[in-house]
Design a protein around this motif. Structure first.
Motif, PDB file in Angstrom:
ATOM      1  N   ASN A  13       0.826  -1.209   0.000  1.00 44.08           N
ATOM      2  CA  ASN A  13       0.000   0.000   0.000  1.00 44.08           C
ATOM      3  C   ASN A  13       0.862   1.262   0.000  1.00 44.08           C
ATOM      4  O   ASN A  13       2.059   1.205   0.252  1.00 44.08           O
ATOM      5  CB  ASN A  13      -0.901   0.018   1.237  1.00 44.08           C
ATOM      6  N   ASP A  14       0.210   2.394  -0.264  1.00 48.17           N
ATOM      7  CA  ASP A  14       0.846   3.723  -0.226  1.00 48.17           C
ATOM      8  C   ASP A  14       2.077   3.816  -1.112  1.00 48.17           C
ATOM      9  O   ASP A  14       3.112   4.357  -0.721  1.00 48.17           O
ATOM     10  CB  ASP A  14       1.196   4.115   1.215  1.00 48.17           C
ATOM     11  N   THR A  15       1.960   3.271  -2.327  1.00 41.80           N
ATOM     12  CA  THR A  15       3.070   3.259  -3.272  1.00 41.80           C
ATOM     13  C   THR A  15       2.543   3.575  -4.663  1.00 41.80           C
ATOM     14  O   THR A  15       1.431   3.207  -5.009  1.00 41.80           O
ATOM     15  CB  THR A  15       3.750   1.864  -3.281  1.00 41.80           C
ATOM     16  N   SER A  42      -3.704   3.042  -2.528  1.00 34.97           N
ATOM     17  CA  SER A  42      -3.913   3.606  -1.205  1.00 34.97           C
ATOM     18  C   SER A  42      -3.993   2.496  -0.163  1.00 34.97           C
ATOM     19  O   SER A  42      -3.205   2.454   0.770  1.00 34.97           O
ATOM     20  CB  SER A  42      -5.194   4.437  -1.194  1.00 34.97           C
ATOM     21  N   HIS A  43      -4.956   1.625  -0.307  1.00 31.59           N
ATOM     22  CA  HIS A  43      -5.079   0.489   0.601  1.00 31.59           C
ATOM     23  C   HIS A  43      -5.993  -0.569   0.014  1.00 31.59           C
ATOM     24  O   HIS A  43      -6.622  -0.364  -1.017  1.00 31.59           O
ATOM     25  CB  HIS A  43      -5.562   0.930   1.991  1.00 31.59           C
ATOM     26  N   GLY A  48     -10.861 -10.050   1.164  1.00 35.41           N
ATOM     27  CA  GLY A  48     -11.201 -10.066  -0.259  1.00 35.41           C
ATOM     28  C   GLY A  48     -11.912  -8.829  -0.758  1.00 35.41           C
ATOM     29  O   GLY A  48     -12.516  -8.850  -1.830  1.00 35.41           O
ATOM     30  N   GLY A  49     -11.829  -7.744  -0.011  1.00 37.24           N
ATOM     31  CA  GLY A  49     -12.489  -6.500  -0.406  1.00 37.24           C
ATOM     32  C   GLY A  49     -11.745  -5.795  -1.528  1.00 37.24           C
ATOM     33  O   GLY A  49     -10.708  -6.269  -2.006  1.00 37.24           O
ATOM     34  N   PRO A  50     -12.259  -4.649  -1.979  1.00 36.57           N
ATOM     35  CA  PRO A  50     -11.652  -3.936  -3.099  1.00 36.57           C
ATOM     36  C   PRO A  50     -10.353  -3.225  -2.739  1.00 36.57           C
ATOM     37  O   PRO A  50     -10.029  -3.035  -1.569  1.00 36.57           O
ATOM     38  CB  PRO A  50     -12.721  -2.910  -3.479  1.00 36.57           C
ATOM     39  N   VAL A  51      -9.633  -2.828  -3.778  1.00 36.75           N
ATOM     40  CA  VAL A  51      -8.418  -2.035  -3.670  1.00 36.75           C
ATOM     41  C   VAL A  51      -8.793  -0.589  -3.986  1.00 36.75           C
ATOM     42  O   VAL A  51      -9.537  -0.341  -4.930  1.00 36.75           O
ATOM     43  CB  VAL A  51      -7.363  -2.525  -4.689  1.00 36.75           C
ATOM     44  N   ILE A  52      -8.279   0.348  -3.210  1.00 39.71           N
ATOM     45  CA  ILE A  52      -8.514   1.770  -3.480  1.00 39.71           C
ATOM     46  C   ILE A  52      -7.289   2.320  -4.192  1.00 39.71           C
ATOM     47  O   ILE A  52      -6.176   2.262  -3.667  1.00 39.71           O
ATOM     48  CB  ILE A  52      -8.783   2.561  -2.184  1.00 39.71           C
ATOM     49  N   LEU A  53      -7.505   2.844  -5.403  1.00 44.10           N
ATOM     50  CA  LEU A  53      -6.433   3.411  -6.213  1.00 44.10           C
ATOM     51  C   LEU A  53      -6.668   4.900  -6.411  1.00 44.10           C
ATOM     52  O   LEU A  53      -7.813   5.343  -6.560  1.00 44.10           O
ATOM     53  CB  LEU A  53      -6.390   2.734  -7.587  1.00 44.10           C
ATOM     54  N   VAL A  60     -10.555   5.465  -6.923  1.00 42.50           N
ATOM     55  CA  VAL A  60     -11.333   4.438  -7.590  1.00 42.50           C
ATOM     56  C   VAL A  60     -11.209   3.137  -6.805  1.00 42.50           C
ATOM     57  O   VAL A  60     -10.108   2.761  -6.407  1.00 42.50           O
ATOM     58  CB  VAL A  60     -10.817   4.224  -9.042  1.00 42.50           C
ATOM     59  N   ALA A  61     -12.328   2.460  -6.584  1.00 38.64           N
ATOM     60  CA  ALA A  61     -12.314   1.144  -5.946  1.00 38.64           C
ATOM     61  C   ALA A  61     -12.389   0.090  -7.045  1.00 38.64           C
ATOM     62  O   ALA A  61     -13.250   0.150  -7.920  1.00 38.64           O
ATOM     63  CB  ALA A  61     -13.494   0.999  -5.001  1.00 38.64           C
TER      64      ALA A  61
END
Length: 76
Positions: A13-15, A42-43, A48-53, A60-61
């Motif tokens: 994350n955070d990269t 972001s995180h 199994g939840g979404p990724v926040i970009l 965007v999830a």
């Protein structure tokens, strides 16, 4: 030399990342996720939840199934 990751879902994350490969989904291009684009992970939600970009000024999830198919390398 940049490190390659299997997919953005498992990347730290955070990269910031450069997208190397995306699945054939028109939705991703509309969101600004395409080869050679730069995104910031972001995180990732647990279980199994979404990724926040972050893409430009947007958040965007992206679901796990789709995110697991997005190959990235760390931005320099």
């Amino acid at each position: 030399m940049s490190q390659f990751y299997e997919n953005i879902y498992v990347a730290p994350n955070d990269t910031d990342y450069v997208v190397e490969s995306v699945p054939d989904a028109a939705l991703l291009a509309c969101l600004g996720i395409y080869p050679q684009s730069v995104v910031r992970k972001s995180h990732c939600y647990k279980l199994g939840g979404p990724v926040i970009l972050h893409i430009s000024s947007r958040k965007v999830a992206v679901g796990k199934d789709l995110a697991s198919q997005i190959l990235v390398r760390e931005a320099e």
